[in-house]
Design an enzyme around this catalytic site. Sequence first.
Site, PDB file in Angstrom:
ATOM      1  N   ALA A 184      25.426  34.566  36.062  1.00  0.00           N
ATOM      2  CA  ALA A 184      26.102  34.132  34.839  1.00  0.00           C
ATOM      3  C   ALA A 184      26.995  35.226  34.269  1.00  0.00           C
ATOM      4  O   ALA A 184      28.058  34.955  33.701  1.00  0.00           O
ATOM      5  CB  ALA A 184      25.068  33.716  33.791  1.00  0.00           C
TER       6      ALA A 184
ATOM      7  N   GLU B 188      33.135  35.664  38.493  1.00  0.00           N
ATOM      8  CA  GLU B 188      33.469  35.738  39.917  1.00  0.00           C
ATOM      9  C   GLU B 188      34.957  35.557  40.187  1.00  0.00           C
ATOM     10  O   GLU B 188      35.514  36.127  41.120  1.00  0.00           O
ATOM     11  CB  GLU B 188      32.693  34.670  40.703  1.00  0.00           C
ATOM     12  CG  GLU B 188      31.196  34.874  40.747  1.00  0.00           C
ATOM     13  CD  GLU B 188      30.496  34.198  39.570  1.00  0.00           C
ATOM     14  OE1 GLU B 188      31.211  33.783  38.627  1.00  0.00           O
ATOM     15  OE2 GLU B 188      29.266  34.090  39.580  1.00  0.00           O
TER      16      GLU B 188
ATOM     17  N   ASP C  81      68.718  57.586  37.810  1.00  0.00           N
ATOM     18  CA  ASP C  81      69.846  58.237  38.459  1.00  0.00           C
ATOM     19  C   ASP C  81      71.127  57.502  38.069  1.00  0.00           C
ATOM     20  O   ASP C  81      71.090  56.395  37.525  1.00  0.00           O
ATOM     21  CB  ASP C  81      69.697  58.174  39.984  1.00  0.00           C
ATOM     22  CG  ASP C  81      68.566  59.053  40.477  1.00  0.00           C
ATOM     23  OD1 ASP C  81      68.328  60.096  39.857  1.00  0.00           O
ATOM     24  OD2 ASP C  81      67.927  58.693  41.481  1.00  0.00           O
TER      25      ASP C  81
ATOM     26  N   ASN D 164      31.599  28.391  37.262  1.00  0.00           N
ATOM     27  CA  ASN D 164      32.539  29.503  37.383  1.00  0.00           C
ATOM     28  C   ASN D 164      33.598  29.245  38.452  1.00  0.00           C
ATOM     29  O   ASN D 164      34.738  29.700  38.328  1.00  0.00           O
ATOM     30  CB  ASN D 164      31.790  30.794  37.713  1.00  0.00           C
ATOM     31  CG  ASN D 164      30.908  31.262  36.555  1.00  0.00           C
ATOM     32  OD1 ASN D 164      31.041  30.768  35.439  1.00  0.00           O
ATOM     33  ND2 ASN D 164      30.019  32.198  36.826  1.00  0.00           N
TER      34      ASN D 164
END
Length: 910
Positions: free
Chosen positions: A297, A301, A343, A744
């Site tokens: 939990a 992920e 430059d 998830n």
Amino acid sequence: MTRSDLDTARSESWHATPADDVFSAVATAVDGLSSDEADRRLSEYGTNDIHEAERTSILGLLVSQFRDPLIYLLVVAALLSLGVGFIPGGHPNYTETAFIVLIIGANGLFGFVQDYQATRSIEALRELASPDATVLRDGRKRTIDAEQVVPGDVIYLEQGDSVPADARVLDANELRTNESPLTGESTPVEKVPETVDEDTPLAERRNMVYKNTTVVKGRGRAVVVETGMETEVGGIASRLDEADDRQTPFQTEVEHLGKQIGGLVVGLIVLVVAVQFLFTATEPVAILLVGITLAVAGVPEGLPAVVTFTLALGAREMVDRNALVRRLPVVESLGSIDVIVTDKTGTVTENRMTVTRLYASGSVVDLSESNSKSTDGDDGQGVTADTNGQFNPALTPLLRCGALCNNVDRTEDEYRGDPTEIALQRVADEADIDPAGERIREIQFSTDRKRMTVIVEDGEPTAYTKGAPEVVLERCDSILEDGDVHELTDQKRQEILERTQSFAEDALRVLGFASKAVEDPSADAERIEDGMVFLGLQGMLDPPRAEVEKAIADCQSAGIRTVLATGDNLTTAKAVSEQIGLDSDGALTGSDVVERSDDELSRTIEDVDVFARVTPEHKVRILNALQDNGHSVVMTGDGVNDAPALTQADVGVAMGRRGTDVARQASDMILQDDNFATIRDAIQEGRGIFENVRKFVNYLVSTNTGEVLVVFLGVLLGSLLFPARFSGTSQALILTPILILWVNLVADTLPALALGADPHAEGLMDRPPRPTDEGVIDTRVLVSILTIAVLLAVTGLGIFFYALERTGSLLRAQSLLFTFIVVVELIRIQVIRSRYDQSLRSNLWLVSAIGVSLLVHLAVLYTPLHDFFQVVPLTLDEWGWIAVGFGVFLLLNVVVSALNSRIFESRASN
């Protein structure tokens, strides 16, 4: 000749050694080496290339994707899922283990693909050029791969050649090289065979040519004295390899965030395990499963994959805009840049000498203006175009002289030669002037004569001369005006000198032109070049790119300061800076930088936007001073000696077209078009990416924090409220690890990926840069994360325990909580976006992701998949409970958000 012999010889100063002694030192002769001896030396000393730092192997690149604290935590959770089977009464959970491993593998593979593609793009850029070299082997000329050149080889150099190695010049015919990649000096260097003093600095060693420089004019021969890593370029590359890779602030923050999350989760696991073990009768298997659930939990992920995906999208967008990113985190780092040190040549300017002003027949013509009007003409029409719109013939003698007195090699679409002569040839071609005539003789330019003359069969032998205006004027006694030859009076001579001075004050390189008919083309130069007719002046410069002025203005609006650091002289630097909108007041030179102490330079640099005559060493000091003052700096460079500054800069930017391999290897980003405006575009992209990163970090971390609180508080409350259910069996969990993984993976990651593709908000370049110490998770985002986590836990657990008490079914209570979390998370993502004034319609990918996530979740509930996930289909009444819970969550969220906004606004006003 042995290696030790040559190593001893290398301690000598080649530029101060007579040519005969150089031959002896490298054991060769004027007719070069034999093939056998060259092969032996190649075997002895190795190939003539610059060794790159050891590249990460494909396997190493893949392994590096898994070096992350969050990944380590998931690996431990996977091992524990299997380890449960070794505890009495436990069974290994292969499904959960497989899910965890799948997610770890998918994240790692995604990051690997992105890094590998970037590596291959850079390698392809490097392989665009594979130069050859012309050497004398076995007494005859041969063309070989430049990597096969060895010490002792006699090499031939022609206009357009890349110098294959460091070599001592033997003879030179108008030989000039562009050594800017090594010294930073853009003016071609004339080469001679004579020795120079031992203490002569590198940029002034006129009898040496160096690897990675280019022949811009003439031809010559040289004997190779150093190859590969022993060259000047190789020495710089060696020092560069010793530099440690640095992390961007974003990398540091993500790593720190991972450690914080990991530490928090481990702490919670220890706390829950201790409470359950000491104060409840929970079985060891159940305690271990709670630990695994908390670990799963707590870990977002999808965070590594979404970060990589978002940065990769930005990198791909930047490639479309001609910026190649070598390290993905640099994309985000661009968002905090507040100074660009750039430059001039090729980045701010076109890197193409161009004739922009003419003086002929008493009038000045500005070719840079669209109407090309004369500034002095009596009729106001100018002398560029006549009444029919054709190029005015009054300019023809001047432009034709520039084209005839010229050694440019020209094809249909390419000019090769000295940049100045290319400019003269190009302006004649644009005027459709045909420099017909057979060249009879050339009297070469030299630094002593400061002029060049050619004799052309032009109906009669005619001499055409170009050179320094004051030198050409000295050779003239008449002037061509309006097609007629007149006496060159002292007054007219003074006027021409004043015109020359005014051109020079505008940073133009000025040449004078003259011609005359000659009776004897073989006469001595003094006689041929005496009594000439003055034709006029041509002034040229490397003009600024048309888009650069607006790009600098955009950067100024965004709070980003632009600093010009060039190797050109102060007059040129000031003129160019004024054309592109920079303040040249107080401009400094490289010597000014050297004279100041570090403290003095740090104070001065805040008021200086232009630096002239700077070397790469000066650029490092300028960079240090800016960084010491707290600035986040982009530094551009193309030369070998620019590598230290590129490495040290917050974002080092190398040139893709004219940059050296060493500079590209030292950089974080490569401009494929060498254009300053591309830096502006990259910074804009970086700012947009940071906003998207902040959105999905807020989204992912808040939801994962909420899941941790749900499990943590749920287990503790469950042990107190339902001791029988939450103490005895391994099924007594608020949510199982596989349900959390599914949330998830589906409810979090898919929308978060789509969030990474969010269109950038308008006005990104109207805001000041993000402070360098401001992280992705600032105070406001942290408060939002904690608020959402607490509200999710409170309302979610309320539904869970209500359902558990009402139905008596743990499975049904888990199914309700599982669905509630999915619904809240899918709707919350638009709540976050609304703070950036973005409607859901602005990102159709996000709409699709939310739709797919919802459909997949319904499939889990209402298809046979529910048995696999151990959930049950919800009834209509239970959907009503979820709606009530969501309403309570939304109401509390509005109230708390309003309070937070008032607090932050009050602090800001104070």
